[in-house]
Design an enzyme around this catalytic site. Structure first.
Site, PDB file in Angstrom:
ATOM      1  N   GLU A 148       0.835  -1.205   0.000  1.00 26.10           N
ATOM      2  CA  GLU A 148       0.000   0.000   0.000  1.00 26.10           C
ATOM      3  C   GLU A 148       0.869   1.253   0.000  1.00 26.10           C
ATOM      4  O   GLU A 148       0.614   2.213  -0.726  1.00 26.10           O
ATOM      5  CB  GLU A 148      -0.900   0.033   1.243  1.00 26.10           C
ATOM      6  CG  GLU A 148      -1.863  -1.136   1.358  1.00 26.10           C
ATOM      7  CD  GLU A 148      -1.276  -2.324   2.114  1.00 26.10           C
ATOM      8  OE1 GLU A 148      -0.079  -2.627   1.944  1.00 26.10           O
ATOM      9  OE2 GLU A 148      -2.021  -2.951   2.878  1.00 26.10           O
ATOM     10  N   CYS A 200      -1.931  -2.828   7.290  1.00 28.64           N
ATOM     11  CA  CYS A 200      -1.326  -2.694   8.625  1.00 28.64           C
ATOM     12  C   CYS A 200      -1.561  -1.269   9.155  1.00 28.64           C
ATOM     13  O   CYS A 200      -1.973  -0.361   8.418  1.00 28.64           O
ATOM     14  CB  CYS A 200       0.171  -3.015   8.568  1.00 28.64           C
ATOM     15  SG  CYS A 200       1.188  -1.684   7.939  1.00 28.64           S
TER      16      CYS A 200
HETATM   17  N1  THU Z   1       2.398  -6.379   4.178  1.00 30.99           N
HETATM   18  C1  THU Z   1       1.927  -5.497   3.242  1.00 30.99           C
HETATM   19  O1  THU Z   1       2.524  -5.325   2.166  1.00 30.99           O
HETATM   20  N2  THU Z   1       0.800  -4.804   3.526  1.00 30.99           N
HETATM   21  C2  THU Z   1       0.110  -4.909   4.696  1.00 30.99           C
HETATM   22  O2  THU Z   1      -0.734  -4.088   4.979  1.00 30.99           O
HETATM   23  C3  THU Z   1       0.399  -6.037   5.594  1.00 30.99           C
HETATM   24  C4  THU Z   1       1.781  -6.584   5.463  1.00 30.99           C
HETATM   25  C5  THU Z   1       3.638  -7.105   3.885  1.00 30.99           C
HETATM   26  C6  THU Z   1       4.812  -6.655   4.700  1.00 30.99           C
HETATM   27  C7  THU Z   1       5.686  -7.880   4.648  1.00 30.99           C
HETATM   28  O3  THU Z   1       6.467  -7.828   3.477  1.00 30.99           O
HETATM   29  C8  THU Z   1       4.708  -9.030   4.542  1.00 30.99           C
HETATM   30  O4  THU Z   1       3.472  -8.475   4.157  1.00 30.99           O
HETATM   31  C9  THU Z   1       4.523  -9.797   5.843  1.00 30.99           C
HETATM   32  O5  THU Z   1       4.233  -8.953   6.886  1.00 30.99           O
END
Ligand code: THU
Length: 146
Positions: free
Chosen positions: A63, A98
């Site tokens: 994101e 997140c």
């Molecule tokens: N991740 C995202 O790209 N977006 C989110 O909102 C949740 C987590 C990614 C970060 C990391 O590379 C992987 O997912 C595991 O946490």
């Protein structure tokens, strides 16, 4: 074509792009691939994927990749973002943004910014930023100029 059909088509287009971003995901440490597609107010769309790092801390979520690509090209107004993700790029569950990504959305988006969590072009739900980040801290608290 009525307005709702057009909106639905736009959302499906966003989901399609988010799914295609999964192939660019660089996630050798978690094995969790995430793709996002961000629609600007002017209709342009930016894709993003997560980009991990051996030092972990510098890793970036899909994101935020999409937001930073768009902002770095002069975009400041956004309508919605579609997000997909899953272990090894297989989408089995909805992938919610997140907390850090929600805060980045809060910087540039209004309370009615749409967050689309998708499993496929047919299975998706729309949430509003104000519901996913209630009682939030934002730029107006600092009188920031956007
Ligand atoms: N991740 C995202 O790209 N977006 C989110 O909102 C949740 C987590 C990614 C970060 C990391 O590379 C992987 O997912 C595991 O946490």
């Amino acid at each position: 074509m009525n307005c709702r059909t057009e909106e639905k088509q736009k959302i499906e287009e966003l989901i399609d792009l988010a799914i295609r971003q999964l192939s660019f995901s660089y996630a050798p440490y978690s094995g969790f691939f995430v793709g996002a597609a961000l629609e600007c107010a002017d209709g342009t769309i930016y894709g993003g994927c997560n980009i991990e790092n051996a030092s972990f801390g510098p890793s970036n979520c899909a994101e935020r990749t999409a937001f930073f690509k768009a902002v770095s090209e002069g975009k400041r107004q956004f309508r919605r973002i579609a997000i997909v993700g899953g272990k090894d790029g297989k989408i089995t569950e909805y992938c919610a943004p997140c907390g850090v990504c929600r805060q980045v959305m809060r910087e540039f988006c209004g309370p009615d910014f749409e967050i689309i969590l998708a499993k496929s072009k047919k299975e998706w739900n729309v949430y509003l930023l104000k519901d996913l980040l209630p009682e939030s801290f934002g730029p107006e608290m600092l009188d920031g100029k956007k």
